[in-house]
Design a protein around this motif. Structure first.
Motif, PDB file in Angstrom:
ATOM      1  N   THR A 270       0.902  -1.258  -0.104  1.00 17.57           N
ATOM      2  CA  THR A 270       0.054   0.112  -0.101  1.00 17.57           C
ATOM      3  C   THR A 270       0.762   1.196  -0.026  1.00 17.57           C
ATOM      4  O   THR A 270       0.507   2.397  -0.802  1.00 17.57           O
ATOM      5  CB  THR A 270      -0.884  -0.032   1.144  1.00 17.57           C
ATOM      6  N   PHE A 271       1.998   1.361   0.938  1.00 21.53           N
ATOM      7  CA  PHE A 271       2.799   2.395   0.623  1.00 21.53           C
ATOM      8  C   PHE A 271       3.357   2.612  -0.653  1.00 21.53           C
ATOM      9  O   PHE A 271       3.622   3.732  -1.363  1.00 21.53           O
ATOM     10  CB  PHE A 271       4.092   2.198   1.795  1.00 21.53           C
ATOM     11  N   TYR A 272       3.826   1.246  -1.316  1.00 23.03           N
ATOM     12  CA  TYR A 272       4.358   1.542  -2.562  1.00 23.03           C
ATOM     13  C   TYR A 272       3.345   2.123  -3.667  1.00 23.03           C
ATOM     14  O   TYR A 272       3.472   2.899  -4.597  1.00 23.03           O
ATOM     15  CB  TYR A 272       4.999   0.202  -3.087  1.00 23.03           C
ATOM     16  N   THR A 273       2.233   1.359  -3.513  1.00 15.08           N
ATOM     17  CA  THR A 273       1.173   2.068  -4.593  1.00 15.08           C
ATOM     18  C   THR A 273       0.722   3.354  -4.324  1.00 15.08           C
ATOM     19  O   THR A 273       0.357   4.036  -5.275  1.00 15.08           O
ATOM     20  CB  THR A 273      -0.079   1.137  -4.622  1.00 15.08           C
ATOM     21  N   GLN A 274       0.969   3.871  -3.253  1.00 13.00           N
ATOM     22  CA  GLN A 274       0.784   5.437  -2.842  1.00 13.00           C
ATOM     23  C   GLN A 274       1.303   6.267  -3.590  1.00 13.00           C
ATOM     24  O   GLN A 274       0.973   7.263  -4.080  1.00 13.00           O
ATOM     25  CB  GLN A 274       0.499   5.583  -1.504  1.00 13.00           C
ATOM     26  N   VAL A 275       2.599   6.197  -3.581  1.00 13.58           N
ATOM     27  CA  VAL A 275       3.817   6.794  -4.321  1.00 13.58           C
ATOM     28  C   VAL A 275       4.351   6.247  -5.774  1.00 13.58           C
ATOM     29  O   VAL A 275       5.182   6.721  -6.274  1.00 13.58           O
ATOM     30  CB  VAL A 275       4.965   6.941  -3.473  1.00 13.58           C
ATOM     31  N   VAL A 276       3.694   5.077  -6.227  1.00 13.03           N
ATOM     32  CA  VAL A 276       4.185   4.355  -7.484  1.00 13.03           C
ATOM     33  C   VAL A 276       5.717   4.007  -7.272  1.00 13.03           C
ATOM     34  O   VAL A 276       6.386   4.510  -8.203  1.00 13.03           O
ATOM     35  CB  VAL A 276       3.872   5.529  -8.497  1.00 13.03           C
ATOM     36  N   LEU A 277       5.964   2.808  -6.497  1.00 15.94           N
ATOM     37  CA  LEU A 277       7.024   2.318  -6.527  1.00 15.94           C
ATOM     38  C   LEU A 277       6.896   0.825  -7.007  1.00 15.94           C
ATOM     39  O   LEU A 277       5.911   0.345  -6.977  1.00 15.94           O
ATOM     40  CB  LEU A 277       7.731   2.328  -5.215  1.00 15.94           C
ATOM     41  N   LEU A 278       8.296   0.080  -7.057  1.00 16.35           N
ATOM     42  CA  LEU A 278       8.027  -1.241  -7.373  1.00 16.35           C
ATOM     43  C   LEU A 278       8.890  -1.867  -6.782  1.00 16.35           C
ATOM     44  O   LEU A 278       9.834  -1.312  -5.946  1.00 16.35           O
ATOM     45  CB  LEU A 278       8.771  -1.351  -8.777  1.00 16.35           C
ATOM     46  N   THR A 279       8.920  -3.334  -6.464  1.00 17.11           N
ATOM     47  CA  THR A 279       9.664  -4.238  -5.814  1.00 17.11           C
ATOM     48  C   THR A 279       9.991  -5.198  -6.649  1.00 17.11           C
ATOM     49  O   THR A 279       9.722  -5.372  -8.032  1.00 17.11           O
ATOM     50  CB  THR A 279       9.131  -4.607  -4.461  1.00 17.11           C
ATOM     51  N   GLY A 280      10.832  -6.355  -6.362  1.00 23.17           N
ATOM     52  CA  GLY A 280      11.222  -7.307  -7.409  1.00 23.17           C
ATOM     53  C   GLY A 280      10.308  -8.461  -7.479  1.00 23.17           C
ATOM     54  O   GLY A 280       9.210  -8.490  -6.608  1.00 23.17           O
ATOM     55  N   SER A 281      10.906  -9.587  -8.030  1.00 29.23           N
ATOM     56  CA  SER A 281       9.732 -10.941  -8.173  1.00 29.23           C
ATOM     57  C   SER A 281       8.473 -10.700  -8.766  1.00 29.23           C
ATOM     58  O   SER A 281       8.203  -9.673  -9.424  1.00 29.23           O
ATOM     59  CB  SER A 281       9.996 -11.437  -6.883  1.00 29.23           C
ATOM     60  N   THR A 282       7.585 -11.571  -8.336  1.00 24.13           N
ATOM     61  CA  THR A 282       6.088 -11.579  -8.755  1.00 24.13           C
ATOM     62  C   THR A 282       5.467 -10.247  -8.516  1.00 24.13           C
ATOM     63  O   THR A 282       4.414  -9.752  -8.793  1.00 24.13           O
ATOM     64  CB  THR A 282       5.603 -12.825  -8.549  1.00 24.13           C
ATOM     65  N   ALA A 283       5.943  -9.859  -7.235  1.00 24.40           N
ATOM     66  CA  ALA A 283       5.296  -8.747  -6.401  1.00 24.40           C
ATOM     67  C   ALA A 283       5.431  -7.324  -7.359  1.00 24.40           C
ATOM     68  O   ALA A 283       4.558  -6.542  -7.575  1.00 24.40           O
ATOM     69  CB  ALA A 283       5.610  -8.359  -5.244  1.00 24.40           C
ATOM     70  N   GLY A 284       6.827  -7.537  -7.858  1.00 21.81           N
ATOM     71  CA  GLY A 284       7.067  -6.313  -8.768  1.00 21.81           C
ATOM     72  C   GLY A 284       6.761  -6.257 -10.036  1.00 21.81           C
ATOM     73  O   GLY A 284       5.939  -5.068 -10.575  1.00 21.81           O
ATOM     74  N   LEU A 285       6.283  -7.456 -10.589  1.00 21.74           N
ATOM     75  CA  LEU A 285       5.478  -7.512 -11.883  1.00 21.74           C
ATOM     76  C   LEU A 285       4.283  -7.239 -11.795  1.00 21.74           C
ATOM     77  O   LEU A 285       3.538  -6.608 -12.528  1.00 21.74           O
ATOM     78  CB  LEU A 285       5.704  -8.992 -12.374  1.00 21.74           C
ATOM     79  N   ALA A 286       3.373  -7.587 -10.559  1.00 25.23           N
ATOM     80  CA  ALA A 286       2.409  -7.328 -10.173  1.00 25.23           C
ATOM     81  C   ALA A 286       2.167  -5.763 -10.085  1.00 25.23           C
ATOM     82  O   ALA A 286       1.009  -5.259 -10.666  1.00 25.23           O
ATOM     83  CB  ALA A 286       1.601  -8.161  -9.043  1.00 25.23           C
ATOM     84  N   LEU A 287       2.922  -5.091  -9.283  1.00 25.42           N
ATOM     85  CA  LEU A 287       2.790  -3.769  -9.378  1.00 25.42           C
ATOM     86  C   LEU A 287       2.861  -3.203 -10.636  1.00 25.42           C
ATOM     87  O   LEU A 287       2.120  -2.021 -10.657  1.00 25.42           O
ATOM     88  CB  LEU A 287       3.880  -3.300  -8.202  1.00 25.42           C
ATOM     89  N   LEU A 288       3.563  -3.374 -11.318  1.00 25.06           N
ATOM     90  CA  LEU A 288       3.983  -2.749 -12.796  1.00 25.06           C
ATOM     91  C   LEU A 288       2.895  -2.923 -13.445  1.00 25.06           C
ATOM     92  O   LEU A 288       2.314  -2.030 -14.237  1.00 25.06           O
ATOM     93  CB  LEU A 288       5.307  -3.435 -13.301  1.00 25.06           C
ATOM     94  N   LEU A 289       2.267  -4.067 -13.599  1.00 25.05           N
ATOM     95  CA  LEU A 289       1.116  -4.375 -14.483  1.00 25.05           C
ATOM     96  C   LEU A 289      -0.093  -3.515 -13.845  1.00 25.05           C
ATOM     97  O   LEU A 289      -1.113  -3.008 -14.493  1.00 25.05           O
ATOM     98  CB  LEU A 289       0.513  -5.837 -14.485  1.00 25.05           C
ATOM     99  N   ASN A 290      -0.242  -3.354 -12.545  1.00 24.23           N
ATOM    100  CA  ASN A 290      -1.332  -2.572 -11.978  1.00 24.23           C
ATOM    101  C   ASN A 290      -1.107  -1.283 -12.387  1.00 24.23           C
ATOM    102  O   ASN A 290      -2.066  -0.445 -12.668  1.00 24.23           O
ATOM    103  CB  ASN A 290      -0.878  -2.524 -10.287  1.00 24.23           C
ATOM    104  N   TYR A 291       0.076  -0.544 -12.282  1.00 29.72           N
ATOM    105  CA  TYR A 291       0.011   0.861 -12.823  1.00 29.72           C
ATOM    106  C   TYR A 291      -0.039   0.801 -14.472  1.00 29.72           C
ATOM    107  O   TYR A 291      -0.686   1.976 -14.968  1.00 29.72           O
ATOM    108  CB  TYR A 291       1.696   1.328 -12.567  1.00 29.72           C
TER     109      TYR A 291
END
Length: 205
Positions: free
Chosen positions: A32-53
């Motif tokens: 939630t912190f990451y999506t608030q300011v549009v950040l990424l992390t690694g692995s599948t979570a990072g891919l999911a965040l990128l696709l979310n954006y």
């Protein structure tokens, strides 16, 4: 004295359930912190965040969907017990990440704070899960499978995939977002590296 000679301290079902609940809540809050300011992390979570954006489809839905193909490898590599725990943990992170967006609102969050706190929360949550023989699946399982089946170093596979996610991110996100993401990833991995060591924690379940 060797680790094998130390008395075992099995986790109870209540302890396992508490660790899974708190661990997935921590990870979801970090996301939630990451999506608030549009950040990424690694692995599948990072891919999911990128696709979310890129698509606007929620992180939770992407995270759950991306992990589906990896359960077969998890069963072959880690067994049914580990796979079931991982499936539940991924489901909870997917659910909690969507609910946390409604439960918690931020009027203003500095990017540096979000990167450090989000990375720390995800690192602590993953540490809880690791210590109760649970993971968040995905690319890590693939890396371990490729190492065992084809001799490819798991660390290099993971690094290569994370690098590809980062390259794609550079085409989709501003450079400062990527830089803060790298800082958050360093925080996450440092927490795990310093605390998840053989022999330091002997509880099993």
């Amino acid at each position: 004295m060797r680790v094998e000679d130390l008395p075992k301290d099995p986790h109870s079902l209540v302890e396992d359930a508490m660790a899974m609940l708190l661990g997935t809540l921590f990870v979801a809050l970090g996301v939630t912190f990451y999506t608030q300011v549009v950040l990424l992390t690694g692995s599948t979570a990072g891919l999911a965040l990128l696709l979310n954006y890129m698509t606007g489809w929620g992180f939770g839905a992407w995270f759950f969907t991306i992990n589906l193909p990896f359960y077969y490898l998890a069963i072959k590599r880690m067994g049914w017990s580990f796979t079931l725990r991982t499936f539940i943990a991924i489901g909870l992170v997917s659910l909690f990440s969507e609910l946390t967006r409604r439960w918690v609102t931020f009027e203003s969050v500095p990017s540096l704070y979000a990167a450090l706190m989000g990375g720390a929360l995800m690192g602590l949550g993953m540490l809880m899960l690791f210590r109760h023989r649970t993971s968040l699946g995905g690319i890590n399982i693939l890396a371990l499978y490729l190492q065992e089946r084809h001799g490819l170093r798991a660390g290099y596979v993971q690094l290569g995939i994370d690098a590809m996610i980062l390259v794609v991110a550079l085409t989709q996100l501003p450079l400062d977002r990527v830089a803060y993401s790298v800082l958050g990833a360093l925080t996450l991995n440092l927490i795990i590296a310093l605390n998840h060591k053989p022999g330091r924690y002997i509880g099993v379940s």
